[in-house]
Design a protein around this motif. Structure first.
Motif, short mmCIF file in Angstrom:
data_model
loop_
_atom_site.label_atom_id
_atom_site.label_comp_id
_atom_site.label_asym_id
_atom_site.label_seq_id
_atom_site.Cartn_x
_atom_site.Cartn_y
_atom_site.Cartn_z
N CYS A 85 -33.54 -7.83 -67.95
CA CYS A 85 -34.88 -8.40 -68.10
C CYS A 85 -35.09 -8.79 -69.56
N GLU A 86 -35.28 -10.05 -69.80
CA GLU A 86 -35.35 -10.57 -71.16
C GLU A 86 -36.65 -10.18 -71.84
N VAL A 87 -36.54 -9.69 -73.07
CA VAL A 87 -37.74 -9.34 -73.85
C VAL A 87 -37.52 -9.74 -75.30
N ASP A 88 -38.63 -9.90 -76.00
CA ASP A 88 -38.58 -9.95 -77.46
C ASP A 88 -38.19 -8.56 -77.92
N HIS A 89 -37.18 -8.45 -78.78
CA HIS A 89 -36.64 -7.14 -79.14
C HIS A 89 -37.63 -6.27 -79.91
N ALA A 90 -38.64 -6.87 -80.47
CA ALA A 90 -39.63 -6.10 -81.23
C ALA A 90 -40.87 -5.78 -80.41
N THR A 91 -41.44 -6.79 -79.75
CA THR A 91 -42.69 -6.57 -79.02
C THR A 91 -42.47 -6.10 -77.60
N ALA A 107 -52.58 -7.83 -75.54
CA ALA A 107 -52.44 -9.13 -74.88
C ALA A 107 -53.57 -9.35 -73.87
N ARG A 108 -53.95 -8.29 -73.14
CA ARG A 108 -55.03 -8.41 -72.17
C ARG A 108 -56.36 -8.73 -72.86
N ALA A 109 -56.49 -8.24 -74.09
CA ALA A 109 -57.73 -8.48 -74.84
C ALA A 109 -57.67 -9.75 -75.67
N GLY A 110 -56.56 -10.49 -75.57
CA GLY A 110 -56.43 -11.73 -76.33
C GLY A 110 -56.18 -11.52 -77.81
N GLN A 111 -55.63 -10.36 -78.16
CA GLN A 111 -55.38 -10.03 -79.55
C GLN A 111 -53.89 -10.14 -79.88
N PRO A 112 -53.53 -10.26 -81.16
CA PRO A 112 -52.11 -10.33 -81.53
C PRO A 112 -51.39 -9.03 -81.18
N LEU A 113 -50.08 -9.15 -80.95
CA LEU A 113 -49.27 -7.97 -80.66
C LEU A 113 -48.84 -7.36 -81.99
N ALA A 114 -49.47 -6.27 -82.35
CA ALA A 114 -49.31 -5.73 -83.71
C ALA A 114 -48.21 -4.70 -83.83
N TYR A 115 -47.65 -4.24 -82.72
CA TYR A 115 -46.70 -3.12 -82.79
C TYR A 115 -45.27 -3.59 -82.53
N ARG A 116 -44.32 -2.95 -83.23
CA ARG A 116 -42.93 -3.38 -83.19
C ARG A 116 -42.01 -2.19 -82.88
N TYR A 117 -41.04 -2.43 -82.03
CA TYR A 117 -40.02 -1.43 -81.70
C TYR A 117 -38.84 -1.62 -82.64
N ASP A 118 -38.39 -0.53 -83.25
CA ASP A 118 -37.31 -0.60 -84.24
C ASP A 118 -35.93 -0.29 -83.67
N GLY A 119 -35.84 -0.19 -82.34
CA GLY A 119 -34.55 0.08 -81.71
C GLY A 119 -34.20 1.54 -81.63
N TYR A 120 -35.16 2.41 -81.91
CA TYR A 120 -34.86 3.86 -81.93
C TYR A 120 -34.25 4.33 -80.62
N GLY A 121 -33.18 5.13 -80.75
CA GLY A 121 -32.58 5.83 -79.63
C GLY A 121 -32.03 7.15 -80.12
N SER A 122 -31.87 8.08 -79.21
CA SER A 122 -31.36 9.40 -79.59
C SER A 122 -30.32 9.84 -78.59
N CYS A 123 -29.22 10.37 -79.10
CA CYS A 123 -28.15 10.87 -78.24
C CYS A 123 -27.74 12.25 -78.72
N VAL A 129 -45.17 -0.78 -75.63
CA VAL A 129 -45.63 -1.61 -74.51
C VAL A 129 -47.09 -1.34 -74.21
N ALA A 130 -47.50 -0.07 -74.22
CA ALA A 130 -48.90 0.25 -73.94
C ALA A 130 -49.83 -0.44 -74.94
N GLU A 131 -49.50 -0.34 -76.20
CA GLU A 131 -50.34 -0.96 -77.24
C GLU A 131 -50.34 -2.49 -77.12
N ASN A 132 -49.15 -3.06 -76.98
CA ASN A 132 -49.04 -4.52 -76.99
C ASN A 132 -49.59 -5.15 -75.72
N LEU A 133 -49.40 -4.51 -74.57
CA LEU A 133 -49.93 -5.07 -73.33
C LEU A 133 -51.46 -5.08 -73.36
N LEU A 134 -52.06 -3.98 -73.82
CA LEU A 134 -53.52 -3.95 -73.89
C LEU A 134 -54.05 -4.96 -74.90
#
Length: 534
Positions: free
Chosen positions: A407-413, A454-470, A447-452
Protein backbone atom coordinates in the motif's frame (compact mmCIF):
# COMPACT_ATOMS: atom_id res chain seq x y z
CA UNK A 1 -26.60 -24.07 5.06
CA UNK A 2 -23.01 -23.88 6.24
CA UNK A 3 -22.27 -25.26 9.73
CA UNK A 4 -19.10 -24.15 11.53
CA UNK A 5 -18.29 -26.25 14.64
CA UNK A 6 -16.81 -24.11 17.44
CA UNK A 7 -16.18 -27.04 19.80
CA UNK A 8 -17.70 -30.44 20.64
CA UNK A 9 -20.82 -28.88 22.13
CA UNK A 10 -21.57 -25.89 19.93
CA UNK A 11 -21.70 -24.88 16.25
CA UNK A 12 -22.93 -21.81 14.37
CA UNK A 13 -24.61 -21.65 10.98
CA UNK A 14 -26.08 -19.25 8.49
CA UNK A 15 -29.84 -19.19 7.84
CA UNK A 16 -31.34 -22.68 8.00
CA UNK A 17 -34.64 -23.88 6.53
CA UNK A 18 -37.19 -26.45 7.62
CA UNK A 19 -35.72 -28.84 5.06
CA UNK A 20 -32.29 -28.59 6.71
CA UNK A 21 -33.52 -29.90 10.05
CA UNK A 22 -33.40 -33.59 9.13
CA UNK A 23 -29.71 -33.28 8.26
CA UNK A 24 -29.08 -31.26 11.43
CA UNK A 25 -30.70 -33.93 13.60
CA UNK A 26 -28.83 -36.62 11.68
CA UNK A 27 -25.55 -34.86 12.45
CA UNK A 28 -26.25 -35.31 16.16
CA UNK A 29 -27.42 -31.82 17.17
CA UNK A 30 -30.04 -31.84 19.92
CA UNK A 31 -30.92 -28.16 20.25
CA UNK A 32 -31.45 -25.18 17.92
CA UNK A 33 -31.11 -21.49 18.81
CA UNK A 34 -32.36 -18.79 16.46
CA UNK A 35 -30.48 -15.49 16.79
CA UNK A 36 -32.06 -13.82 13.76
CA UNK A 37 -35.09 -11.56 14.35
CA UNK A 38 -38.19 -12.61 12.43
CA UNK A 39 -38.81 -10.53 9.33
CA UNK A 40 -35.23 -9.34 8.99
CA UNK A 41 -34.67 -10.81 5.54
CA UNK A 42 -38.04 -10.67 3.81
CA UNK A 43 -40.45 -13.36 2.69
CA UNK A 44 -37.73 -15.92 1.93
CA UNK A 45 -36.74 -16.10 5.61
CA UNK A 46 -38.61 -18.83 7.51
CA UNK A 47 -40.06 -17.63 10.80
CA UNK A 48 -38.76 -18.87 14.11
CA UNK A 49 -42.15 -20.48 14.72
CA UNK A 50 -41.87 -22.51 11.50
CA UNK A 51 -38.40 -23.74 12.52
CA UNK A 52 -39.58 -24.39 16.09
CA UNK A 53 -42.55 -26.52 15.02
CA UNK A 54 -40.51 -28.60 12.58
CA UNK A 55 -37.65 -29.01 15.08
CA UNK A 56 -39.94 -30.22 17.84
CA UNK A 57 -41.38 -32.90 15.53
CA UNK A 58 -37.84 -34.25 15.18
CA UNK A 59 -37.24 -34.17 18.94
CA UNK A 60 -34.99 -31.10 18.81
CA UNK A 61 -35.15 -28.41 21.49
CA UNK A 62 -35.60 -24.86 20.20
CA UNK A 63 -34.93 -21.39 21.62
CA UNK A 64 -35.46 -17.93 20.14
CA UNK A 65 -32.96 -15.24 21.16
CA UNK A 66 -33.01 -12.56 18.43
CA UNK A 67 -30.30 -9.90 18.22
CA UNK A 68 -30.02 -7.13 15.67
CA UNK A 69 -26.89 -6.66 13.56
CA UNK A 70 -24.26 -4.72 15.49
CA UNK A 71 -26.30 -4.69 18.71
CA UNK A 72 -25.12 -7.64 20.78
CA UNK A 73 -25.28 -6.57 24.43
CA UNK A 74 -23.88 -8.01 27.63
CA UNK A 75 -27.42 -9.01 28.58
CA UNK A 76 -27.85 -10.95 25.33
CA UNK A 77 -24.51 -12.70 25.90
CA UNK A 78 -25.58 -13.65 29.44
CA UNK A 79 -28.92 -15.02 28.23
CA UNK A 80 -27.12 -16.98 25.52
CA UNK A 81 -24.74 -18.43 28.12
CA UNK A 82 -27.74 -19.55 30.17
CA UNK A 83 -29.28 -21.23 27.12
CA UNK A 84 -26.06 -23.18 26.59
CA UNK A 85 -26.32 -24.35 30.20
CA UNK A 86 -30.00 -25.32 29.96
CA UNK A 87 -30.28 -26.88 26.49
CA UNK A 88 -29.10 -30.41 25.72
CA UNK A 89 -26.04 -30.43 23.49
CA UNK A 90 -24.67 -30.30 20.94
CA UNK A 91 -26.30 -26.93 20.22
CA UNK A 92 -26.58 -25.29 16.79
CA UNK A 93 -27.24 -21.53 16.72
CA UNK A 94 -28.00 -19.65 13.51
CA UNK A 95 -28.56 -16.16 12.11
CA UNK A 96 -28.33 -14.68 8.62
CA UNK A 97 -24.60 -15.27 8.15
CA UNK A 98 -23.65 -17.14 11.34
CA UNK A 99 -21.59 -14.25 12.68
CA UNK A 100 -23.99 -13.08 15.37
CA UNK A 101 -24.34 -16.64 16.65
CA UNK A 102 -20.56 -17.03 16.74
CA UNK A 103 -20.09 -13.68 18.47
CA UNK A 104 -22.66 -14.55 21.13
CA UNK A 105 -20.88 -17.81 21.79
CA UNK A 106 -17.51 -16.11 22.11
CA UNK A 107 -18.88 -13.57 24.58
CA UNK A 108 -20.76 -16.22 26.51
CA UNK A 109 -17.57 -18.27 26.77
CA UNK A 110 -15.62 -15.34 28.23
CA UNK A 111 -17.26 -14.06 31.41
CA UNK A 112 -14.73 -11.26 31.77
CA UNK A 113 -15.66 -9.85 28.38
CA UNK A 114 -19.37 -10.18 28.96
CA UNK A 115 -19.05 -8.45 32.32
CA UNK A 116 -17.00 -5.62 30.86
CA UNK A 117 -19.44 -4.93 28.02
CA UNK A 118 -22.04 -2.26 28.62
CA UNK A 119 -25.66 -2.62 27.61
CA UNK A 120 -25.05 -0.45 24.56
CA UNK A 121 -21.69 -1.81 23.51
CA UNK A 122 -21.61 -2.80 19.87
CA UNK A 123 -19.62 -5.95 19.15
CA UNK A 124 -18.88 -8.08 16.08
CA UNK A 125 -21.32 -7.60 13.24
CA UNK A 126 -20.53 -8.68 9.73
CA UNK A 127 -24.01 -8.00 8.41
CA UNK A 128 -24.00 -4.24 8.94
CA UNK A 129 -26.04 -2.13 6.58
CA UNK A 130 -26.22 1.65 6.64
CA UNK A 131 -24.54 4.97 5.89
CA UNK A 132 -20.80 5.43 5.36
CA UNK A 133 -18.57 5.22 8.40
CA UNK A 134 -16.40 8.18 9.29
CA UNK A 135 -13.41 5.82 9.20
CA UNK A 136 -13.04 2.20 8.11
CA UNK A 137 -9.95 0.32 9.28
CA UNK A 138 -8.93 -2.82 7.41
CA UNK A 139 -7.24 -5.18 9.86
CA UNK A 140 -7.52 -5.94 13.57
CA UNK A 141 -3.86 -6.57 14.34
CA UNK A 142 -1.59 -4.35 16.41
CA UNK A 143 -1.58 -1.54 13.84
CA UNK A 144 -5.36 -1.50 13.34
CA UNK A 145 -6.38 -1.73 16.99
CA UNK A 146 -3.76 0.78 18.15
CA UNK A 147 -4.63 3.43 15.58
CA UNK A 148 -8.34 3.12 16.37
CA UNK A 149 -7.63 3.53 20.09
CA UNK A 150 -5.47 6.57 19.36
CA UNK A 151 -8.18 8.12 17.19
CA UNK A 152 -10.95 7.55 19.75
CA UNK A 153 -8.80 9.02 22.52
CA UNK A 154 -8.55 12.18 20.44
CA UNK A 155 -12.12 12.27 19.13
CA UNK A 156 -14.47 9.88 20.88
CA UNK A 157 -17.51 10.55 18.68
CA UNK A 158 -15.95 9.12 15.52
CA UNK A 159 -17.98 6.38 13.84
CA UNK A 160 -15.28 3.76 13.17
CA UNK A 161 -15.52 0.20 11.85
CA UNK A 162 -12.77 -2.41 11.98
CA UNK A 163 -12.91 -5.10 9.30
CA UNK A 164 -11.23 -8.25 10.61
CA UNK A 165 -12.09 -11.91 9.86
CA UNK A 166 -10.26 -13.61 12.75
CA UNK A 167 -11.95 -14.38 16.05
CA UNK A 168 -8.66 -14.01 17.95
CA UNK A 169 -5.85 -11.48 18.33
CA UNK A 170 -2.24 -12.64 18.72
CA UNK A 171 0.78 -11.12 20.42
CA UNK A 172 3.15 -12.43 17.79
CA UNK A 173 6.44 -10.96 19.14
CA UNK A 174 6.38 -13.55 21.93
CA UNK A 175 6.30 -16.55 19.58
CA UNK A 176 10.10 -16.46 19.33
CA UNK A 177 10.22 -16.80 23.12
CA UNK A 178 7.70 -19.65 22.95
CA UNK A 179 9.98 -21.43 20.48
CA UNK A 180 12.82 -20.97 22.97
CA UNK A 181 10.89 -22.32 25.93
CA UNK A 182 10.65 -18.92 27.64
CA UNK A 183 6.95 -18.03 27.22
CA UNK A 184 3.54 -19.71 27.41
CA UNK A 185 1.91 -19.67 23.99
CA UNK A 186 -1.57 -19.48 25.53
CA UNK A 187 -0.71 -16.05 26.89
CA UNK A 188 -0.17 -14.76 23.35
CA UNK A 189 -3.79 -15.15 22.16
CA UNK A 190 -7.01 -13.44 23.26
CA UNK A 191 -10.51 -13.21 21.76
CA UNK A 192 -10.77 -10.44 19.18
CA UNK A 193 -13.83 -9.08 20.97
CA UNK A 194 -11.69 -8.32 24.01
CA UNK A 195 -9.36 -5.94 22.13
CA UNK A 196 -11.83 -4.08 19.93
CA UNK A 197 -11.81 -0.50 21.32
CA UNK A 198 -15.06 0.56 22.94
CA UNK A 199 -16.95 2.77 20.55
CA UNK A 200 -15.71 0.98 17.42
CA UNK A 201 -17.65 -1.63 15.47
CA UNK A 202 -16.18 -4.97 14.46
CA UNK A 203 -17.19 -6.22 11.02
CA UNK A 204 -16.13 -9.85 11.02
CA UNK A 205 -15.36 -10.51 7.37
CA UNK A 206 -12.50 -10.61 4.90
CA UNK A 207 -11.85 -7.85 2.38
CA UNK A 208 -11.90 -8.97 -1.23
CA UNK A 209 -11.54 -5.62 -2.95
CA UNK A 210 -10.90 -1.96 -2.22
CA UNK A 211 -12.38 0.69 -4.50
CA UNK A 212 -10.74 3.96 -3.42
CA UNK A 213 -12.37 5.90 -6.26
CA UNK A 214 -15.79 4.94 -4.85
CA UNK A 215 -14.80 4.99 -1.15
CA UNK A 216 -15.94 1.38 -0.84
CA UNK A 217 -14.59 -1.82 0.66
CA UNK A 218 -16.04 -5.09 -0.67
CA UNK A 219 -16.29 -8.10 1.65
CA UNK A 220 -16.25 -11.86 1.12
CA UNK A 221 -19.88 -12.13 2.25
CA UNK A 222 -21.02 -10.05 -0.72
CA UNK A 223 -21.54 -6.86 1.26
CA UNK A 224 -19.89 -3.47 0.86
CA UNK A 225 -18.76 -0.97 3.50
CA UNK A 226 -18.64 2.72 2.64
CA UNK A 227 -16.20 5.13 4.24
CA UNK A 228 -15.20 8.76 4.35
CA UNK A 229 -11.63 7.92 5.36
CA UNK A 230 -9.82 4.58 5.09
CA UNK A 231 -6.91 3.19 7.11
CA UNK A 232 -5.21 0.15 5.60
CA UNK A 233 -3.61 -2.19 8.17
CA UNK A 234 -4.17 -5.84 7.12
CA UNK A 235 -0.54 -6.83 7.65
CA UNK A 236 1.21 -9.04 5.14
CA UNK A 237 0.55 -12.55 3.88
CA UNK A 238 2.69 -15.52 4.89
CA UNK A 239 3.19 -17.33 1.59
CA UNK A 240 3.86 -20.86 2.86
CA UNK A 241 2.90 -22.25 -0.53
CA UNK A 242 5.91 -20.54 -2.17
CA UNK A 243 8.14 -23.29 -0.69
CA UNK A 244 7.27 -26.52 -2.49
CA UNK A 245 6.15 -29.26 -0.12
CA UNK A 246 6.23 -27.04 2.97
CA UNK A 247 2.51 -26.96 3.76
CA UNK A 248 2.37 -30.78 3.67
CA UNK A 249 5.03 -31.21 6.34
CA UNK A 250 4.69 -28.27 8.73
CA UNK A 251 4.49 -29.48 12.30
CA UNK A 252 5.89 -32.89 11.33
CA UNK A 253 9.18 -34.50 10.34
CA UNK A 254 11.21 -31.91 12.23
CA UNK A 255 9.81 -29.00 10.19
CA UNK A 256 8.67 -26.01 12.25
CA UNK A 257 8.26 -22.24 12.32
CA UNK A 258 7.82 -19.62 15.04
CA UNK A 259 5.69 -17.66 12.58
CA UNK A 260 2.58 -19.67 13.51
CA UNK A 261 0.84 -19.94 16.87
CA UNK A 262 0.46 -23.72 16.83
CA UNK A 263 4.01 -24.34 15.57
CA UNK A 264 6.04 -22.27 18.05
CA UNK A 265 5.57 -24.92 20.81
CA UNK A 266 6.70 -27.56 18.29
CA UNK A 267 9.91 -25.57 17.80
CA UNK A 268 10.65 -25.86 21.52
CA UNK A 269 9.79 -29.57 21.45
CA UNK A 270 12.28 -30.15 18.64
CA UNK A 271 14.97 -28.09 20.38
CA UNK A 272 14.59 -30.14 23.55
CA UNK A 273 14.68 -33.44 21.67
CA UNK A 274 17.74 -32.52 19.60
CA UNK A 275 20.86 -34.28 20.91
CA UNK A 276 22.84 -34.39 17.69
CA UNK A 277 22.54 -34.00 13.92
CA UNK A 278 21.86 -31.05 11.64
CA UNK A 279 19.68 -28.04 12.45
CA UNK A 280 18.87 -25.62 9.64
CA UNK A 281 17.42 -22.12 10.08
CA UNK A 282 16.17 -20.12 7.09
CA UNK A 283 15.45 -16.51 6.19
CA UNK A 284 13.59 -15.61 2.96
CA UNK A 285 14.04 -12.48 0.83
CA UNK A 286 13.14 -9.18 2.46
CA UNK A 287 10.87 -7.60 3.44
CA UNK A 288 9.60 -9.79 6.25
CA UNK A 289 8.00 -9.00 9.59
CA UNK A 290 10.61 -8.66 12.32
CA UNK A 291 13.77 -9.15 10.29
CA UNK A 292 15.61 -10.44 13.35
CA UNK A 293 13.16 -13.24 14.16
CA UNK A 294 14.80 -15.90 11.93
CA UNK A 295 18.16 -15.58 13.66
CA UNK A 296 16.59 -15.20 17.11
CA UNK A 297 15.15 -18.70 16.71
CA UNK A 298 18.68 -19.96 16.05
CA UNK A 299 20.26 -18.11 18.99
CA UNK A 300 17.75 -19.40 21.54
CA UNK A 301 18.02 -22.96 20.25
CA UNK A 302 21.82 -22.84 20.32
CA UNK A 303 21.84 -21.37 23.80
CA UNK A 304 19.72 -24.27 25.06
CA UNK A 305 21.98 -26.81 23.36
CA UNK A 306 25.05 -25.09 24.81
CA UNK A 307 23.59 -25.17 28.31
CA UNK A 308 22.59 -28.83 27.80
CA UNK A 309 26.07 -29.81 26.67
CA UNK A 310 25.05 -31.05 23.21
CA UNK A 311 25.90 -28.06 20.99
CA UNK A 312 29.19 -29.63 19.88
CA UNK A 313 27.22 -32.57 18.47
CA UNK A 314 24.89 -30.41 16.39
CA UNK A 315 25.73 -28.85 13.02
CA UNK A 316 23.97 -25.47 12.97
CA UNK A 317 23.45 -23.61 9.68
CA UNK A 318 21.69 -20.34 8.94
CA UNK A 319 20.64 -19.98 5.29
CA UNK A 320 19.83 -16.38 4.34
CA UNK A 321 18.43 -15.29 1.00
CA UNK A 322 20.16 -11.92 1.44
CA UNK A 323 23.83 -10.91 1.54
CA UNK A 324 24.06 -9.67 5.17
CA UNK A 325 23.27 -10.96 8.65
CA UNK A 326 21.38 -7.81 9.69
CA UNK A 327 20.35 -4.72 7.77
CA UNK A 328 21.83 -2.18 10.19
CA UNK A 329 25.61 -2.60 10.11
CA UNK A 330 26.14 -1.30 13.67
CA UNK A 331 24.60 -4.45 15.12
CA UNK A 332 26.43 -6.99 12.97
CA UNK A 333 29.64 -7.24 15.09
CA UNK A 334 27.87 -8.17 18.38
CA UNK A 335 25.67 -10.63 16.52
CA UNK A 336 28.69 -12.22 14.86
CA UNK A 337 30.17 -12.83 18.31
CA UNK A 338 27.19 -15.06 19.06
CA UNK A 339 27.38 -16.75 15.66
CA UNK A 340 30.97 -17.68 16.54
CA UNK A 341 30.06 -18.73 20.07
CA UNK A 342 27.47 -21.15 18.71
CA UNK A 343 29.74 -22.28 15.85
CA UNK A 344 26.92 -21.60 13.39
CA UNK A 345 27.62 -21.66 9.67
CA UNK A 346 26.24 -18.65 7.76
CA UNK A 347 25.28 -19.27 4.14
CA UNK A 348 24.33 -16.06 2.32
CA UNK A 349 22.22 -15.77 -0.86
CA UNK A 350 20.76 -19.19 -0.07
CA UNK A 351 16.97 -19.28 -0.43
CA UNK A 352 14.78 -22.23 0.59
CA UNK A 353 12.58 -23.32 -2.33
CA UNK A 354 11.44 -26.87 -1.47
CA UNK A 355 11.18 -29.37 1.39
CA UNK A 356 10.72 -33.12 1.40
CA UNK A 357 9.67 -33.70 4.99
CA UNK A 358 9.65 -37.51 5.14
CA UNK A 359 13.09 -37.62 3.48
CA UNK A 360 14.39 -34.74 5.65
CA UNK A 361 15.76 -32.92 2.59
CA UNK A 362 15.64 -29.15 2.07
CA UNK A 363 16.39 -27.64 -1.33
CA UNK A 364 17.99 -24.19 -1.60
CA UNK A 365 18.74 -21.93 -4.53
CA UNK A 366 22.12 -20.24 -4.16
CA UNK A 367 23.42 -17.40 -6.29
CA UNK A 368 27.08 -16.91 -7.11
CA UNK A 369 28.84 -13.59 -7.62
CA UNK A 370 28.26 -13.76 -11.39
CA UNK A 371 24.53 -14.39 -10.88
CA UNK A 372 24.57 -18.12 -11.57
CA UNK A 373 21.77 -19.91 -9.69
CA UNK A 374 22.43 -23.40 -8.36
CA UNK A 375 20.15 -25.78 -6.49
CA UNK A 376 21.59 -27.47 -3.41
CA UNK A 377 19.96 -30.24 -1.38
CA UNK A 378 20.70 -30.39 2.35
CA UNK A 379 19.79 -33.03 4.92
CA UNK A 380 18.26 -31.87 8.20
CA UNK A 381 17.12 -33.37 11.46
CA UNK A 382 15.38 -30.13 12.36
CA UNK A 383 14.59 -27.10 10.25
CA UNK A 384 13.09 -23.78 11.33
CA UNK A 385 11.43 -22.18 8.29
CA UNK A 386 10.50 -18.55 7.83
CA UNK A 387 8.02 -18.32 4.94
CA UNK A 388 8.19 -15.83 2.06
CA UNK A 389 6.03 -12.78 2.86
CA UNK A 390 3.90 -10.81 0.43
CA UNK A 391 1.29 -8.04 0.35
CA UNK A 392 -2.30 -9.31 0.64
CA UNK A 393 -3.77 -10.03 -2.77
CA UNK A 394 -6.57 -7.47 -2.42
CA UNK A 395 -3.96 -4.75 -1.88
CA UNK A 396 -1.52 -5.99 -4.53
CA UNK A 397 -4.34 -5.96 -7.11
CA UNK A 398 -5.80 -2.59 -6.09
CA UNK A 399 -5.20 1.00 -7.11
CA UNK A 400 -3.63 1.56 -3.70
CA UNK A 401 -0.56 -0.56 -4.49
CA UNK A 402 2.91 0.59 -5.45
CA UNK A 403 4.98 -1.31 -8.02
CA UNK A 404 5.93 -3.97 -5.45
CA UNK A 405 2.33 -4.49 -4.36
CA UNK A 406 2.46 -2.73 -0.96
CA UNK A 407 0.00 0.00 0.00
CA UNK A 408 1.70 3.15 -1.22
CA UNK A 409 2.21 5.97 1.28
CA UNK A 410 4.24 9.10 1.72
CA UNK A 411 7.08 7.83 3.91
CA UNK A 412 6.74 10.72 6.34
CA UNK A 413 3.01 11.45 6.59
CA UNK A 414 1.80 7.87 5.84
CA UNK A 415 -0.90 9.34 3.59
CA UNK A 416 -1.59 7.79 0.19
CA UNK A 417 -0.12 9.99 -2.56
CA UNK A 418 -3.13 9.64 -4.91
CA UNK A 419 -6.03 9.16 -2.48
CA UNK A 420 -5.74 11.75 0.31
CA UNK A 421 -8.48 10.12 2.41
CA UNK A 422 -6.45 6.90 2.64
CA UNK A 423 -3.69 6.25 5.19
CA UNK A 424 -1.73 3.08 5.88
CA UNK A 425 0.55 1.72 8.58
CA UNK A 426 2.01 -1.54 9.81
CA UNK A 427 3.46 -4.33 7.71
CA UNK A 428 1.41 -3.58 4.58
CA UNK A 429 2.52 0.01 4.01
CA UNK A 430 5.26 0.87 1.54
CA UNK A 431 7.41 2.89 3.95
CA UNK A 432 10.96 1.41 3.91
CA UNK A 433 11.14 0.84 7.66
CA UNK A 434 11.59 -2.43 9.53
CA UNK A 435 8.25 -4.22 9.76
CA UNK A 436 7.98 -4.49 13.55
CA UNK A 437 5.33 -3.93 16.18
CA UNK A 438 7.31 -1.02 17.57
CA UNK A 439 7.16 0.65 14.17
CA UNK A 440 3.39 0.22 13.98
CA UNK A 441 3.02 1.72 17.44
CA UNK A 442 4.90 4.87 16.39
CA UNK A 443 3.06 5.00 13.06
CA UNK A 444 -0.34 4.81 14.78
CA UNK A 445 0.21 8.18 16.45
CA UNK A 446 1.35 9.76 13.18
CA UNK A 447 -1.72 8.47 11.32
CA UNK A 448 -4.12 9.49 14.09
CA UNK A 449 -2.79 13.05 14.14
CA UNK A 450 -2.50 13.45 10.38
CA UNK A 451 -5.85 11.86 9.50
CA UNK A 452 -7.71 14.11 11.93
CA UNK A 453 -5.84 17.10 10.54
CA UNK A 454 -6.84 16.10 7.00
CA UNK A 455 -10.48 15.74 8.08
CA UNK A 456 -10.33 19.25 9.51
CA UNK A 457 -8.73 20.66 6.36
CA UNK A 458 -5.47 21.40 8.15
CA UNK A 459 -1.86 20.69 7.06
CA UNK A 460 -0.33 17.34 8.02
CA UNK A 461 2.12 18.47 10.66
CA UNK A 462 3.48 15.14 11.92
CA UNK A 463 6.27 13.06 10.40
CA UNK A 464 7.34 9.43 10.83
CA UNK A 465 11.11 8.99 11.09
CA UNK A 466 11.17 5.30 10.22
CA UNK A 467 11.55 4.14 13.83
CA UNK A 468 11.59 0.39 14.36
CA UNK A 469 12.78 -1.84 17.17
CA UNK A 470 14.09 -5.38 17.08
CA UNK A 471 14.93 -6.96 20.46
CA UNK A 472 17.49 -9.54 19.38
CA UNK A 473 17.39 -12.42 21.88
CA UNK A 474 20.96 -13.62 21.53
CA UNK A 475 20.70 -15.96 24.52
CA UNK A 476 18.19 -16.77 27.22
CA UNK A 477 18.38 -13.83 29.60
CA UNK A 478 20.12 -11.33 27.28
CA UNK A 479 18.91 -9.11 24.45
CA UNK A 480 20.54 -6.66 22.05
CA UNK A 481 17.91 -3.94 21.63
CA UNK A 482 18.28 -2.66 18.08
CA UNK A 483 16.37 0.59 17.56
CA UNK A 484 16.80 2.48 14.31
CA UNK A 485 15.04 4.59 11.70
CA UNK A 486 15.27 5.40 8.03
CA UNK A 487 18.70 4.80 6.55
CA UNK A 488 19.79 2.73 9.56
CA UNK A 489 20.04 5.79 11.79
CA UNK A 490 20.27 4.67 15.43
CA UNK A 491 17.32 5.84 17.54
CA UNK A 492 17.94 4.39 21.02
CA UNK A 493 15.32 4.97 23.69
CA UNK A 494 17.73 4.48 26.58
CA UNK A 495 21.11 6.25 27.18
CA UNK A 496 23.02 2.97 26.95
CA UNK A 497 25.29 1.31 24.42
CA UNK A 498 22.67 -0.31 22.14
CA UNK A 499 25.07 -2.95 20.82
CA UNK A 500 25.67 -4.56 24.21
CA UNK A 501 23.58 -7.62 25.18
CA UNK A 502 21.73 -6.81 28.43
CA UNK A 503 19.61 -8.61 31.00
CA UNK A 504 17.61 -5.40 31.39
CA UNK A 505 16.49 -5.67 27.76
CA UNK A 506 15.52 -9.33 28.27
CA UNK A 507 13.30 -8.21 31.15
CA UNK A 508 11.82 -5.56 28.85
CA UNK A 509 11.23 -8.11 26.07
CA UNK A 510 9.95 -11.05 28.11
CA UNK A 511 8.09 -9.33 30.95
CA UNK A 512 7.28 -5.66 30.47
CA UNK A 513 6.42 -5.48 26.77
CA UNK A 514 3.83 -8.30 26.77
CA UNK A 515 1.97 -6.59 29.59
CA UNK A 516 2.25 -3.16 27.99
CA UNK A 517 1.04 -4.63 24.69
CA UNK A 518 -2.34 -5.71 26.08
CA UNK A 519 -2.90 -2.86 28.54
CA UNK A 520 -0.99 -0.05 26.88
CA UNK A 521 -0.49 -0.21 23.12
CA UNK A 522 -3.89 -1.67 22.28
CA UNK A 523 -5.56 0.85 24.59
CA UNK A 524 -3.99 3.83 22.84
CA UNK A 525 -1.53 4.69 25.61
CA UNK A 526 1.29 6.45 23.79
CA UNK A 527 4.17 6.14 26.22
CA UNK A 528 7.39 7.18 24.40
CA UNK A 529 5.48 7.23 21.12
CA UNK A 530 4.94 10.96 20.74
CA UNK A 531 5.17 12.13 17.11
CA UNK A 532 7.52 14.76 15.78
CA UNK A 533 6.26 17.78 13.88
CA UNK A 534 7.51 18.86 10.50
Amino acid sequence: MHIVPQDDRFASADQITVDDLIAIAGAGYRSIVCNRPDGEGGADQPTSQDIRAAAQKLGLQFAYLPVKPGQITADAAARFAQLLEDLPGPVLAYCRSGNRATSLYQLASSPAIAQAASATTVVPACDWEGAPYDIVVIGGGLAGITVVSSLLRRQSNLNIAIVEPNDHHDYQPAWTLVGGGAFDVKKTRRPMASVIPQGARWIRASVTRVEPHNNLVRLDNGETVAYRDLIVTPGLRLAWERVKGLTDTLGMNGVTSNYRYELAPYTWQLVQQMKGGTALFTQPPMPIKCAGAPQKAMYLACDHWRRSGVLSKIKVEFDLAGPVLFGVATFVPPLMEYVKRYNANLVFTSNLVAIDGPAHIATFETKSADGTVTRVEKHFDMIHVVPPQLPPDFIRDSQLADEAGWCEVDHATLQHPRYPNVFSLGDVCSAPNAKTGAAARKQAVIVAENLLAARAGQPLAYRYDGYGSCPLTVERGKVVLAEFGYGGKLLPTFPLDPTRPRRLMWFLKATLLPRFYWWGMLKGREWLAGPSRH
